[in-house]
Design an enzyme around this catalytic site. Sequence first.
Site, PDB file in Angstrom:
ATOM      1  N   THR A  29       0.825  -1.218   0.000  1.00 44.76           N
ATOM      2  CA  THR A  29       0.000   0.000   0.000  1.00 44.76           C
ATOM      3  C   THR A  29       0.851   1.257   0.000  1.00 44.76           C
ATOM      4  OG1 THR A  29      -1.860  -1.080   1.055  1.00 44.76           O
ATOM      5  CG2 THR A  29      -1.688   1.274   1.403  1.00 44.76           C
ATOM      6  N   THR A 109       1.635  -4.170   4.242  1.00 47.28           N
ATOM      7  CA  THR A 109       1.432  -4.445   5.673  1.00 47.28           C
ATOM      8  C   THR A 109       0.924  -5.859   5.943  1.00 47.28           C
ATOM      9  OG1 THR A 109      -0.850  -3.604   5.624  1.00 47.28           O
ATOM     10  CG2 THR A 109       0.891  -2.022   6.200  1.00 47.28           C
ATOM     11  N   ASP A 110       0.276  -6.477   4.927  1.00 50.42           N
ATOM     12  CA  ASP A 110      -0.466  -7.709   5.211  1.00 50.42           C
ATOM     13  C   ASP A 110       0.406  -8.887   5.646  1.00 50.42           C
ATOM     14  OD1 ASP A 110      -2.847  -6.452   4.806  1.00 50.42           O
ATOM     15  OD2 ASP A 110      -3.140  -7.173   2.765  1.00 50.42           O
TER      16      ASP A 110
HETATM   17  C1  SIN Z   1      -1.031  -2.918   2.733  1.00 50.17           C
HETATM   18  O1  SIN Z   1       0.118  -2.738   2.387  1.00 50.17           O
HETATM   19  O2  SIN Z   1      -1.510  -2.261   3.695  1.00 50.17           O
HETATM   20  C2  SIN Z   1      -1.961  -3.920   2.107  1.00 50.17           C
HETATM   21  C3  SIN Z   1      -1.463  -4.485   0.838  1.00 50.17           C
HETATM   22  C4  SIN Z   1      -0.200  -5.264   0.988  1.00 50.17           C
HETATM   23  O3  SIN Z   1       0.035  -5.884   2.030  1.00 50.17           O
HETATM   24  O4  SIN Z   1       0.573  -5.285   0.014  1.00 50.17           O
END
Ligand code: SIN
Length: 345
Positions: A29, A109-110
Amino acid sequence: MNTSTSSTSAAASASGALPRIAVLATGGTIAGSAADVTNTSGYQAGVVGVERLLEAVPALSGVAQIRPEQIAGVDSKDMALALWTTLAQRINVLLASDDIDGVVITHGTDTLEETAYLLHLTVKGTKPVVLTAAMRPASALSADGPLNLLNAVTVAASAAAHGQGVLVAFNNRIHSARDVVKTSTYAVDAFQSPEIGALGWVQDGRVEFQRKVVRAHTVATEFVIGANWPNVEIVTSYAGASRLGVDALVAAGVRGIVVAGTGNGSIHASIQQALADAATQGVAVVRSSRVGSGHVMRNGAAADDVLGFVSAGSLNPYKARVLLMLALAAGATGAVALQTIFDKY
Ligand code: SIN
């Protein structure tokens, strides 16, 4: 309490030059883009290149000499084992180079907590390695990526971050890769280290650590990044569960199964019997918890000694899977040897 504070790396301050920090972009993200600045959920992750991420943070030029590299552009839900190998191997090359003082990785983040722990156990060096990410895409109003990136580079450029293992700089806090987990689907303070808290903080160019990582990491592990990943899967225990999933995994030839148990790693009787049968066939079985904080006591909610299981301690199921894959790849076999590894890392 162990408190250490710094603003620039020792090597850099001795020479008068800014530290040289490699910024490895992998997607997420933080590199996401949406058509509308108010859209923070329906965007495409991993599409903004590393050069544009850096352009959004002019203040970086006052903190470090940045060496950008685009490693990948993935939504981290699709993180692949081959990309883990590529990333860890590249970091090891950079850490061994006299031209680099630290490494920052931008990531989704995932699955950040999984990649961070994998790197914590496999990168070899004492120079800072810092992951960061964002909850809002680069195109959003009040995007959190630029400040997180500045803070991650500030941590990587600091003398205090040396020898602390792999770190995660997020929302002004510095977490250990071993402890940090994502705890919110949307909030900008999504990352926490349950039970024990962050290692320290970063704000306005100042970096302060208030505790140290105790468990072995980086140069003190036996793990070497490779391309052969043993097949380890995760199953969850829940009301009304059956043994179907475990039996299918065993039939498919998995080397290990991590169970996300209820509470203190307790397991529905149907799954527990299936896992006990799997263990007798040589499948490594690790008991973790789906609760999200705390730890799983060995021989507590299940008779590990009798069933041939391993306790994950305070590792969540996703990090336990990372450690089990590395342990099996390193040649560890049997519940006793695996428990020693889980107790150490
Ligand atoms: C994010 O980064 O918050 C969600 C998408 C990902 O993990 O690439």
